[in-house]
Write an enzyme that holds these catalytic residues in place. Structure first.
Site, short mmCIF file in Angstrom:
data_model
loop_
_atom_site.label_atom_id
_atom_site.label_comp_id
_atom_site.label_asym_id
_atom_site.label_seq_id
_atom_site.Cartn_x
_atom_site.Cartn_y
_atom_site.Cartn_z
N CYS A 228 -6.33 64.85 36.64
CA CYS A 228 -7.53 63.83 36.77
C CYS A 228 -7.21 62.63 36.12
O CYS A 228 -7.89 61.67 35.78
CB CYS A 228 -8.68 64.39 35.82
SG CYS A 228 -9.55 65.83 36.64
N SER A 229 -5.51 62.47 36.45
CA SER A 229 -5.28 61.13 36.01
C SER A 229 -5.19 60.16 37.21
O SER A 229 -5.16 59.12 36.64
CB SER A 229 -3.54 61.29 35.63
OG SER A 229 -2.93 61.91 36.60
N ARG B 251 -13.21 62.98 32.93
CA ARG B 251 -12.87 63.07 34.42
C ARG B 251 -12.93 64.53 34.86
O ARG B 251 -13.52 64.79 35.94
CB ARG B 251 -11.68 62.59 34.65
CG ARG B 251 -11.70 60.85 34.59
CD ARG B 251 -10.14 60.38 35.11
NE ARG B 251 -10.16 59.03 34.85
CZ ARG B 251 -8.92 58.12 34.85
NH1 ARG B 251 -7.90 58.93 35.04
NH2 ARG B 251 -9.09 56.88 34.64
N ASP C 1 -0.33 71.88 43.82
CA ASP C 1 -1.77 72.87 43.74
C ASP C 1 -1.91 73.84 44.66
O ASP C 1 -2.40 74.98 44.64
CB ASP C 1 -3.27 72.08 43.74
CG ASP C 1 -3.20 71.17 42.27
OD1 ASP C 1 -2.32 71.43 41.47
OD2 ASP C 1 -4.63 70.67 42.09
N ASP C 2 -1.11 73.81 46.08
CA ASP C 2 -0.95 74.83 46.97
C ASP C 2 -0.06 75.85 46.63
O ASP C 2 0.20 76.79 47.33
CB ASP C 2 -0.55 74.13 48.39
CG ASP C 2 -1.52 73.21 49.00
OD1 ASP C 2 -2.87 73.50 48.73
OD2 ASP C 2 -1.33 72.39 49.58
N ASP D 25 -3.05 76.36 34.14
CA ASP D 25 -2.17 75.04 33.64
C ASP D 25 -0.86 75.29 32.98
O ASP D 25 -0.11 74.49 32.66
CB ASP D 25 -3.01 74.16 32.80
CG ASP D 25 -4.30 73.49 33.53
OD1 ASP D 25 -4.21 72.27 33.73
OD2 ASP D 25 -5.31 74.00 34.00
N TYR E 61 -12.66 73.61 42.03
CA TYR E 61 -11.01 73.42 42.81
C TYR E 61 -10.95 74.74 43.86
O TYR E 61 -11.31 75.96 43.35
CB TYR E 61 -9.94 73.66 41.71
CG TYR E 61 -10.07 72.37 40.89
CD1 TYR E 61 -9.34 71.14 41.02
CD2 TYR E 61 -10.65 72.56 39.74
CE1 TYR E 61 -9.07 70.14 40.06
CE2 TYR E 61 -10.46 71.33 39.05
CZ TYR E 61 -9.75 70.21 39.05
OH TYR E 61 -9.84 69.34 38.19
#
Length: 239
Positions: free
Chosen positions: A13-14, A160, A36-37, A57, A167
């Site tokens: 969320c940056s 955020r 992320d894939d 994470d 997701y």
């Protein structure tokens, strides 16, 4: 064909995907790879021993080898591998649509005016890699011609992240359980980025700086608006 590879990294969320999708609009030929894939299958995501929550994470949740192979394939062949299918393109939580067409047009004009280094032409492919753990991995770090680190303070990132609905994953859809940011997201981010300066260190008594690494373009989205952040990256790439 020349390939210029940009790594756009930073915490969840940056604003890194916002920068990625703005850059896509500015050059003729782009390929985007989303880290992320490259999460492992949902059933292989590590479980945090204290909270018993899935830890999405940590480095162990990612298939770094396959990501590196995919980047190298594009660098060599100028196309994505046929077996790469992106779920991240379905995640639309970015702010690139807040930039006006007029601003995009002005940036394109600026890029062409500053094209002394020949960085915009029909024989240049811009490979953009978007991910939350790119500059913390030495092998990945070495694959990039340019490195951008987008960050913000704990308070901003938490708000955020908690405002997002969820997701797309390899096998389904993930929604953060209550307290997930403080239990998993934030401590894992700090653990992997102690060497990187920025506002994410505000809660810590000591701050370890990136060793005068001028190869990293630091973007603080607590201070910079979306157009200002994009302008900073554009000025660095086409100085």
């Amino acid at each position: 064909m020349r390939v210029i590879t940009i790594g756009i990294s930073g915490p969840s969320c940056s604003g890194k995907t916002t920068i990625t999708r703005i850059l896509q609009q500015l050059v003729k030929k782009t390929i985007v790879i989303y880290q992320d894939d490259f999460f492992k299958p949902d059933t292989d995501i590590p479980v945090d021993p204290e909270t018993q929550l899935s830890n999405w994470d940590c480095p162990e949740a990612l298939d770094f080898e396959r990501l590196i192979q995919t980047i190298q394939y594009v660098q060599q062949h100028h196309v994505l591998p046929t077996d790469y299918h992106s779920n991240e393109v379905n995640n639309t939580h970015d702010g690139s649509d807040l930039v006006t067409p007029q601003q995009i047009s002005e940036w394109k004009k600026k890029i062409h005016q500053n094209n002394n280094a020949g960085n915009v032409d029909d024989d240049t492919l811009w490979l953009i890699v978007d991910g939350f753990m790119l500059i913390s991995d030495p092998q990945l770090y070495g694959l990039f011609d340019y490195r951008v680190f987008v960050t913000a303070s704990y308070t901003t990132l938490k708000k955020r992240r908690e405002d997002r609905q969820g997701y797309h994953t390899l096998e389904g859809y993930w929604v953060d359980p209550p307290g997930y940011f403080d239990a998993i997201v934030w401590p894992e981010f700090l653990r992997a980025h102690q060497h990187v300066p920025g506002p994410h260190h505000q809660q810590q008594q000591e701050k370890q700086n990136l060793d005068d690494d001028h190869d990293v373009i630091l973007i603080d989205t607590d201070i910079l608006s979306i157009p200002e952040a994009a302008e900073t990256v554009i000025s660095a790439l086409w100085s």
